[in-house]
Design a protein around this motif. Structure first.
Motif, PDB file in Angstrom:
ATOM      1  N   GLU A 201      42.184  66.297  82.719  1.00 55.22           N
ATOM      2  CA  GLU A 201      42.661  67.218  83.755  1.00 55.22           C
ATOM      3  C   GLU A 201      42.133  66.875  85.144  1.00 55.22           C
ATOM      4  N   THR A 202      40.947  66.296  85.220  1.00 55.90           N
ATOM      5  CA  THR A 202      40.354  65.980  86.527  1.00 55.90           C
ATOM      6  C   THR A 202      40.596  64.531  86.936  1.00 55.90           C
ATOM      7  N   TYR A 204      43.339  61.110  87.633  1.00 55.77           N
ATOM      8  CA  TYR A 204      44.681  60.739  88.101  1.00 55.77           C
ATOM      9  C   TYR A 204      45.200  61.674  89.198  1.00 55.77           C
ATOM     10  N   GLY A 205      44.356  61.884  90.204  1.00 52.69           N
ATOM     11  CA  GLY A 205      44.741  62.750  91.317  1.00 52.69           C
ATOM     12  C   GLY A 205      45.633  62.031  92.316  1.00 52.69           C
ATOM     13  N   GLU A 206      46.001  62.726  93.361  1.00 47.03           N
ATOM     14  CA  GLU A 206      46.895  62.153  94.368  1.00 47.03           C
ATOM     15  C   GLU A 206      46.234  61.028  95.157  1.00 47.03           C
ATOM     16  N   LYS A 207      44.910  61.090  95.311  1.00 41.46           N
ATOM     17  CA  LYS A 207      44.233  60.099  96.142  1.00 41.46           C
ATOM     18  C   LYS A 207      43.244  59.227  95.381  1.00 41.46           C
ATOM     19  N   GLU A 208      43.034  59.512  94.111  1.00 41.54           N
ATOM     20  CA  GLU A 208      42.002  58.790  93.377  1.00 41.54           C
ATOM     21  C   GLU A 208      42.369  58.707  91.894  1.00 41.54           C
ATOM     22  N   TYR A 367      53.510  59.557  85.904  1.00 47.13           N
ATOM     23  CA  TYR A 367      54.285  59.672  87.126  1.00 47.13           C
ATOM     24  C   TYR A 367      55.243  58.490  87.283  1.00 47.13           C
ATOM     25  N   ASN A 399      41.871  51.479  92.173  1.00 42.90           N
ATOM     26  CA  ASN A 399      42.368  52.620  92.948  1.00 42.90           C
ATOM     27  C   ASN A 399      43.467  52.195  93.918  1.00 42.90           C
ATOM     28  N   ARG A 406      51.813  54.859  93.088  1.00 45.38           N
ATOM     29  CA  ARG A 406      52.211  56.260  93.264  1.00 45.38           C
ATOM     30  C   ARG A 406      53.154  56.475  94.445  1.00 45.38           C
TER      31      ARG A 406
END
Length: 409
Positions: A201-202, A204-208, A367, A399, A406
């Motif tokens: 859940e924490t 594969y974020g938008e920036k990292e 994604y 990264n 992305r």
């Protein structure tokens, strides 16, 4: 010899066969593409054969592609050529963005989909869910599990590992192997990151891609393990590892995480029948290995949708999953098949011995654009595993590749 003589000539559209069923001169022809392995192709052919016998107006043709193409070949091209696609869940984002596949919410009954949601093994069903659309049915459930040669463990006087430290200890004797090809080292990296972070859940974020501390720890764990293993594994995929481990004279007695292939746990498939187990714990938590398996999807170009919908429900049903599908070498996605005593007796306990791993596994990114990361990211992970230098640089490269993939999401 028995001679069959037709005294009455019936219209060509409807003639009885020697089995008493009817066949049509111009049957409805459905096509599908799956992957080239005993776990992927024969089950679809066998189930289709029986379906045709029950529906003589239908003909279903399956073609197959290699494991490498299964993991990377564009679904746009396949959806132009086939009615049904057996695919991997990371294609979900691409499917939603391109609208090249029919959302199954628009094709199948809600109660059937709800049953699939409740009864698929682990997160298999939701791995094909995005933006309210169900892209595929989880007909095959898989994740990396532990695999071993019981005879060789006993001969070596070794116990089945339970912790990461146990794996390192066993690997010191050079009897440990795993799939180290680029794709699989990346997926192992994801598995360790999800374990260290307490879930995906924490990540594969938008920036990292992953937090630096999490990624650094994961890379170091991969490096310390491979330092104790044969470097030939960097060229191996899971099937090659299984073929090696099932050889009578194999030197390898244990694999800590390798995608499950039930075929190698059934008599007659390899020289030696293998045994499976749940993966080990890391700092008191079971490894959250990365979900695999396959889903059955339908092309937006498909014409005979009523017939396709009926076949999809047939192949994914509980009864067929734990009987015909498994009988023909398949690895069901339906949970009760994993619990079935008869199924487990015929697979050396594979399903009951690894079900907990499936229930606790993580989901990789899905994604639109992710496949570029999967195709290239493993080379960066491999390089660090080989050299153990510049962990900061390795994570920065990962990264950067992640953020590039992305774009457009």
């Amino acid at each position: 010899m028995i001679h069959y003589i037709w005294n009455v000539v019936l219209p060509v559209q409807q003639r009885p066969t020697i089995f008493g069923m009817e066949e049509t001169a111009v049957p409805i022809h459905l096509t599908g593409i799956t992957w080239s392995h005993s776990r992927g192709y024969p089950p679809m052919v066998a189930v289709s054969q029986r379906y045709e016998e029950l529906h003589p107006e239908i003909r279903i043709t399956w073609e197959k592609r290699s494991l490498a193409n299964f993991e990377s070949q564009s679904i746009e091209d396949l959806a132009q050529r086939y009615d049904m696609l057996v695919l991997d869940h990371p294609w979900t984002g691409r499917a939603v963005a391109s609208q090249i596949l029919i959302p199954l919410n628009e094709l199948l009954p809600p109660d059937f989909l709800e049953d699939q949601k409740r009864n698929s093994i682990g997160p298999s069903y939701r791995s094909y869910t995005m933006q309210g659309q169900q892209i595929a049915l989880p007909i095959d459930g898989a994740a990396p599990v532990a695999v071993y040669r019981q005879d060789l463990l006993e001969k070596a006087g070794s116990k089945l590992p339970e912790t990461w430290e146990d794996v390192l200890s066993l690997a010191g004797g050079r009897g440990v192997i795993f799939a180290g090809g680029p794709v699989y080292t990346l997926l192992d990296f994801f598995s360790l990151c999800a374990t260290i972070a307490g879930g995906d859940e924490t990540l594969y974020g938008e920036k990292e891609l992953v937090p630096h501390a999490v990624g650094a720890e994961a890379l170091e764990r991969q490096r310390e393990l491979v330092a104790l293993c044969d470097r030939a594994l960097f060229e191996m995929n899971p099937i090659q590892v299984y073929e090696e481990m099932s050889r009578a004279d194999s030197p390898y007695l244990y694999s800590p995480f390798i995608f499950g292939y039930v075929n190698y746990f059934r008599p007659g498939y390899g020289e030696r029948v293998l045994k499976a187990a749940n993966v080990v714990s890391y700092h008191g938590t079971m490894l959250k290995t990365t979900l695999g398996g396959t889903g059955l999807a339908v092309s937006a170009n498909a014409k005979n949708r009523k017939e396709i919908a009926d076949f999809c429900q047939y192949v994914a049903s509980e009864e067929i999953q734990r009987t015909l599908f498994f009988d023909a070498g398949g690895q069901p996605g339906y949970k009760t098949a994993w619990e079935d005593r008869w199924v487990n007796e015929r697979s050396n306990g594979f399903f009951k011995d690894t079900a907990d791993t499936l229930e606790h596994c993580s989901i990789r990114p899905r994604y639109n654009g992710y496949m570029d990361l999967q195709d290239q990211g493993g080379f960066i992970v491999q390089e660090y595993m080989k050299t153990g230098t510049d962990v900061k640089g390795a994570l920065e490269k990962l990264n950067a590749l992640y953020l590039k993939s992305r774009r457009g999401t």
